[in-house]
Motif scaffolding. Sequence first.
Motif, PDB file in Angstrom:
ATOM      1  N   VAL A 175       9.284  15.274 -57.541  1.00  0.00           N
ATOM      2  CA  VAL A 175       8.116  15.717 -57.580  1.00  0.00           C
ATOM      3  C   VAL A 175       8.005  17.029 -56.716  1.00  0.00           C
ATOM      4  CG1 VAL A 175       5.811  15.373 -56.970  1.00  0.00           C
ATOM      5  CG2 VAL A 175       7.295  13.399 -57.777  1.00  0.00           C
ATOM      6  N   THR A 176       7.592  18.152 -57.376  1.00  0.00           N
ATOM      7  CA  THR A 176       7.596  19.258 -56.753  1.00  0.00           C
ATOM      8  C   THR A 176       6.169  19.988 -56.846  1.00  0.00           C
ATOM      9  OG1 THR A 176       9.504  19.893 -58.058  1.00  0.00           O
ATOM     10  CG2 THR A 176       8.473  21.708 -57.335  1.00  0.00           C
ATOM     11  N   ASP A 177       5.905  20.583 -55.714  1.00  0.00           N
ATOM     12  CA  ASP A 177       4.468  21.261 -55.268  1.00  0.00           C
ATOM     13  C   ASP A 177       4.951  22.488 -54.524  1.00  0.00           C
ATOM     14  OD1 ASP A 177       1.861  21.991 -54.976  1.00  0.00           O
ATOM     15  OD2 ASP A 177       1.403  20.217 -54.000  1.00  0.00           O
ATOM     16  N   GLY A 178       4.678  23.789 -55.081  1.00  0.00           N
ATOM     17  CA  GLY A 178       4.871  24.964 -54.531  1.00  0.00           C
ATOM     18  C   GLY A 178       6.358  24.903 -53.975  1.00  0.00           C
ATOM     19  N   ARG A 179       6.462  25.248 -52.596  1.00  0.00           N
ATOM     20  CA  ARG A 179       7.861  25.281 -52.049  1.00  0.00           C
ATOM     21  C   ARG A 179       8.416  23.995 -51.826  1.00  0.00           C
ATOM     22  NH1 ARG A 179       8.381  27.664 -47.085  1.00  0.00           N
ATOM     23  NH2 ARG A 179       6.204  27.590 -46.825  1.00  0.00           N
ATOM     24  N   TYR A 180       7.743  23.300 -51.936  1.00  0.00           N
ATOM     25  CA  TYR A 180       8.038  21.742 -51.530  1.00  0.00           C
ATOM     26  C   TYR A 180       8.313  20.799 -52.553  1.00  0.00           C
ATOM     27  CZ  TYR A 180       5.447  23.014 -47.212  1.00  0.00           C
ATOM     28  OH  TYR A 180       5.202  23.975 -46.001  1.00  0.00           O
ATOM     29  N   SER A 181       9.456  19.928 -52.462  1.00  0.00           N
ATOM     30  CA  SER A 181       9.778  18.879 -53.375  1.00  0.00           C
ATOM     31  C   SER A 181      10.418  17.656 -52.785  1.00  0.00           C
ATOM     32  CB  SER A 181      11.033  19.345 -54.396  1.00  0.00           C
ATOM     33  OG  SER A 181      12.084  19.703 -53.651  1.00  0.00           O
ATOM     34  N   LEU A 182       9.724  16.645 -53.708  1.00  0.00           N
ATOM     35  CA  LEU A 182      10.023  15.122 -52.850  1.00  0.00           C
ATOM     36  C   LEU A 182      10.779  13.892 -53.922  1.00  0.00           C
ATOM     37  CD1 LEU A 182       7.490  13.382 -50.665  1.00  0.00           C
ATOM     38  CD2 LEU A 182       8.825  12.100 -52.392  1.00  0.00           C
ATOM     39  N   TYR A 183      12.000  13.328 -53.240  1.00  0.00           N
ATOM     40  CA  TYR A 183      12.466  12.431 -54.256  1.00  0.00           C
ATOM     41  C   TYR A 183      12.735  11.322 -53.333  1.00  0.00           C
ATOM     42  CZ  TYR A 183      15.812  10.390 -57.570  1.00  0.00           C
ATOM     43  OH  TYR A 183      16.510   9.653 -58.214  1.00  0.00           O
ATOM     44  N   ASP A 184      12.006  10.350 -53.940  1.00  0.00           N
ATOM     45  CA  ASP A 184      12.136   9.029 -53.281  1.00  0.00           C
ATOM     46  C   ASP A 184      13.227   8.054 -54.041  1.00  0.00           C
ATOM     47  OD1 ASP A 184      11.824   6.555 -52.026  1.00  0.00           O
ATOM     48  OD2 ASP A 184       9.886   6.203 -53.030  1.00  0.00           O
ATOM     49  N   ASN A 185      14.199   7.735 -53.251  1.00  0.00           N
ATOM     50  CA  ASN A 185      15.575   6.977 -53.670  1.00  0.00           C
ATOM     51  C   ASN A 185      15.271   5.591 -53.293  1.00  0.00           C
ATOM     52  OD1 ASN A 185      18.022   5.817 -54.105  1.00  0.00           O
ATOM     53  ND2 ASN A 185      19.174   7.392 -53.588  1.00  0.00           N
ATOM     54  N   THR A 186      14.712   4.514 -53.871  1.00  0.00           N
ATOM     55  CA  THR A 186      14.511   3.416 -53.421  1.00  0.00           C
ATOM     56  C   THR A 186      15.698   2.381 -53.448  1.00  0.00           C
ATOM     57  OG1 THR A 186      14.097   2.818 -56.055  1.00  0.00           O
ATOM     58  CG2 THR A 186      12.075   3.352 -54.776  1.00  0.00           C
ATOM     59  N   LEU A 187      16.691   2.763 -53.991  1.00  0.00           N
ATOM     60  CA  LEU A 187      18.040   2.309 -53.825  1.00  0.00           C
ATOM     61  C   LEU A 187      18.395   2.397 -52.305  1.00  0.00           C
ATOM     62  CD1 LEU A 187      20.116   0.347 -55.292  1.00  0.00           C
ATOM     63  CD2 LEU A 187      21.288   2.417 -55.758  1.00  0.00           C
ATOM     64  N   GLU A 188      18.530   3.647 -51.819  1.00  0.00           N
ATOM     65  CA  GLU A 188      18.893   4.012 -50.479  1.00  0.00           C
ATOM     66  C   GLU A 188      17.789   3.629 -49.592  1.00  0.00           C
ATOM     67  OE1 GLU A 188      22.018   4.368 -49.807  1.00  0.00           O
ATOM     68  OE2 GLU A 188      22.746   4.566 -51.776  1.00  0.00           O
ATOM     69  N   LYS A 189      16.396   3.467 -50.037  1.00  0.00           N
ATOM     70  CA  LYS A 189      15.400   3.411 -49.050  1.00  0.00           C
ATOM     71  C   LYS A 189      15.234   4.889 -48.147  1.00  0.00           C
ATOM     72  CE  LYS A 189      16.285  -0.815 -47.572  1.00  0.00           C
ATOM     73  NZ  LYS A 189      17.245  -1.079 -48.770  1.00  0.00           N
ATOM     74  N   VAL A 190      15.360   5.820 -48.919  1.00  0.00           N
ATOM     75  CA  VAL A 190      15.380   7.151 -48.268  1.00  0.00           C
ATOM     76  C   VAL A 190      14.678   8.096 -49.228  1.00  0.00           C
ATOM     77  CG1 VAL A 190      16.616   9.279 -47.618  1.00  0.00           C
ATOM     78  CG2 VAL A 190      17.514   6.873 -47.026  1.00  0.00           C
ATOM     79  N   PHE A 191      13.863   8.771 -48.663  1.00  0.00           N
ATOM     80  CA  PHE A 191      12.813   9.867 -49.562  1.00  0.00           C
ATOM     81  C   PHE A 191      13.135  11.312 -48.760  1.00  0.00           C
ATOM     82  CE2 PHE A 191       9.355   8.857 -46.609  1.00  0.00           C
ATOM     83  CZ  PHE A 191       8.689  10.397 -46.361  1.00  0.00           C
ATOM     84  N   THR A 192      13.679  12.174 -49.570  1.00  0.00           N
ATOM     85  CA  THR A 192      13.840  13.153 -49.227  1.00  0.00           C
ATOM     86  C   THR A 192      12.976  14.560 -49.763  1.00  0.00           C
ATOM     87  OG1 THR A 192      16.271  12.916 -49.746  1.00  0.00           O
ATOM     88  CG2 THR A 192      15.868  15.096 -49.410  1.00  0.00           C
ATOM     89  N   VAL A 193      12.661  15.220 -48.733  1.00  0.00           N
ATOM     90  CA  VAL A 193      11.817  16.391 -48.930  1.00  0.00           C
ATOM     91  C   VAL A 193      12.745  17.787 -48.624  1.00  0.00           C
ATOM     92  CG1 VAL A 193       9.725  17.656 -48.066  1.00  0.00           C
ATOM     93  CG2 VAL A 193       9.706  15.325 -47.917  1.00  0.00           C
ATOM     94  N   THR A 194      12.608  18.619 -49.699  1.00  0.00           N
ATOM     95  CA  THR A 194      13.145  19.766 -49.739  1.00  0.00           C
ATOM     96  C   THR A 194      12.043  20.956 -49.669  1.00  0.00           C
ATOM     97  OG1 THR A 194      15.082  19.112 -50.884  1.00  0.00           O
ATOM     98  CG2 THR A 194      14.623  21.515 -50.860  1.00  0.00           C
ATOM     99  N   ILE A 195      12.427  21.969 -48.557  1.00  0.00           N
ATOM    100  CA  ILE A 195      11.449  23.024 -48.400  1.00  0.00           C
ATOM    101  C   ILE A 195      12.196  24.308 -48.669  1.00  0.00           C
ATOM    102  CG2 ILE A 195       9.999  24.474 -46.852  1.00  0.00           C
ATOM    103  CD1 ILE A 195       9.899  21.930 -45.066  1.00  0.00           C
ATOM    104  N   LYS A 196      11.970  25.085 -49.754  1.00  0.00           N
ATOM    105  CA  LYS A 196      12.729  26.208 -50.056  1.00  0.00           C
ATOM    106  C   LYS A 196      12.142  27.587 -49.654  1.00  0.00           C
ATOM    107  CE  LYS A 196      10.734  26.768 -54.737  1.00  0.00           C
ATOM    108  NZ  LYS A 196      11.470  26.668 -56.200  1.00  0.00           N
ATOM    109  N   GLU A 197      12.598  28.658 -49.825  1.00  0.00           N
ATOM    110  CA  GLU A 197      11.846  30.035 -49.265  1.00  0.00           C
ATOM    111  C   GLU A 197      11.658  29.925 -48.015  1.00  0.00           C
ATOM    112  OE1 GLU A 197       9.730  31.072 -52.226  1.00  0.00           O
ATOM    113  OE2 GLU A 197      11.324  31.142 -53.974  1.00  0.00           O
ATOM    114  N   LEU A 198      12.214  29.332 -46.790  1.00  0.00           N
ATOM    115  CA  LEU A 198      11.789  29.072 -45.589  1.00  0.00           C
ATOM    116  C   LEU A 198      11.118  30.276 -44.897  1.00  0.00           C
ATOM    117  CD1 LEU A 198      14.429  26.648 -44.031  1.00  0.00           C
ATOM    118  CD2 LEU A 198      12.063  26.127 -44.268  1.00  0.00           C
TER     119      LEU A 198
END
Length: 672
Positions: A175-198
Amino acid sequence: MKPTLYFVTCLIAILGLTSHTEAIEVQGVEGENVKIDCRYPKGFENYEKYLTDVRYKRNNALIRSKKPNTLVTEGRYTMYDNTATRVFTITIKEAQMSDAKTYWCAVERTLRDDYTEVKLTVRPGVKSYAGEEGGSVKIECRYPEGFENYEKYLTDVRYKQNNALIRANKHNTLVTDGRYSLYDNTLEKVFTVTIKELLMSDAGTYWCAVERTLNDDYTEVRLTVHPGVTSRAEVIEVHGDEGGSVKIDCRYSQGFENYEKYLTDIRYKRKNALIRANKPNTLVMEGRYSLYDNTSATVFTVAIKELQMSDNKTYWCAVERTLGDDYTEVRLIVHPVLGVPRIQKVIRVHGEEGKSVKIDCRYQEGFEHYKKYLTSAGRVINDTVIKTEYSNTLVTSGRYSLYDNTSARVYTVTIRELRMNDAGTYKCAVDRQQTDDFIRVTLTFHPGVTSYAEGIEAHGEEGGSVKIDCRYPQGFGNYQKYLTDNKWKLHNALIRSTKPNTLVTDGRYSLYDNTSARVFTVTIKDLQMSDAGTYWCAVERTLNDDYTEIRLTVQAGVKSSEKDIRVSGTEGGSVMIDCRYKNGYENSEKYLIDATRKLNNVLIRAKKPNTLVTEGRYSLYDNTSARVFTVSIKELQKSDAKAYWCAVERTLSEDYAEVRLTVHSGLNDGLA
């Protein structure tokens, strides 16, 4: 003292108290040390002490000590019994979330040990992440089992769901919203947020959050942003004539479009800026200086007019940042001019494909009202590229425009959307009655976008797949990308995409445009020998698309792991035929054909890997781990002796292996 009272008093002294407090509550932080202080009564200084997570089980002690006033260590546990204060202290190093549970401090005694309950809670530690200004950072947020289907989000204001920077209730989906994206890996029980163009302002505290019915579950995260690159170029050198003007192009990194830009002749002195602008895509003027920040090209241009010899010095293009400004050194050389502006006999200009270039053509006094034009060198005047009829009026013809500034005695030709074939020699000309006055112009190119790569060599195997990575320059992230086998034919695209960062599929072709890496990847599956040849990765542009040539070779695949399979059986018995196939076809349909009757007689087929399928006398089992499907024929008959084909269904052509079955007479074979 009466005997009964004496006995009770002794019993109390022996048994003592089984708990000195109802419970000790201790809180720890994940990754940090936690201490548990266990008090005991006077008289037990020399008794053995221990910590356990199973009450009444001495043998389950996590750590124990018989040595008062001595530090004892056991794995992550340490223990010190201070007899002076009657406190023994347990330290658990680098606390983990699994350490959160109930323990008992215990004093070993003859009849019953003395226990004190300890309730330890461990809260998630603060995770620290670091990124570089203009770059990106990934934040990994773990959550407990059972929360896989809950909504996840990142916020910089705790307890404020509406302040989420990004949220997602789609699991295992980016899922992407502007400079942010989020991916929820339910198998690993980890969701990762990426912030670009810091940005430097991104530094601070955030919370990973799992939305729950009553109170959301928060984990604190601290982000540090380091200053980015402090210079985009080693040195920029520009030249101008006294009394004339000069333009300085200052490039900057992506992500700094909304930062303030300025020009200074004293480095590290913002207040000494000669001109500054915090308005992107707006012309700002200050005396002899002007500044225009083109955010789409990530270039701000400073113009200095009415050049003076005192302007001959060093300057710095600067981008104002929170900690340290970003400087690029500029050396301006001003050439002296005696009397009238110097007329150059040769002009050298440089352009970049797809951009614009300006050619300033000076002329002598007295020719202000003559016609001016630009022509290809060595050609007659009829090959004029553009010509002006009136002074001080902008004339436009296609990609060319001309403006004659009679007060400065300079006419300027602009060529827009430069092409590779625009490179070459031209002549600025003044149309005179007898002999025209020419100035030779040489136009060269910086590496442009129409040849971003020399060529890509790609290799694949028949029946397999191949990936082709097509790079493109900065600034073309939102342009349409496509693959074609017919250059200059946009409508012949094999696959195209207008959706950045989204997988697009069309038949055997798929395309994914990764704008952060400026690479779009085309995948061709089920390769055929006819796929070998030349293709072009293309970026669609207004006039000429940007092409990169690809040469694809396809190696002949093995049609079957076994060209000819020979099996034999006994009449009335059964036979098994093992049909091997290549890697990558595990999920393809398998079947057996009567070769004498061709495709019209499929004897048995199976679409379900690792599942036994039965049809009359035939059965088929596809073992995908071994890449072998086995066909069994039972109750063999003499008429079964013939040729068959093991077959794997593919998109265009089937994969066959011939099988020759021999059936022996049961009686004769037995007598033999």
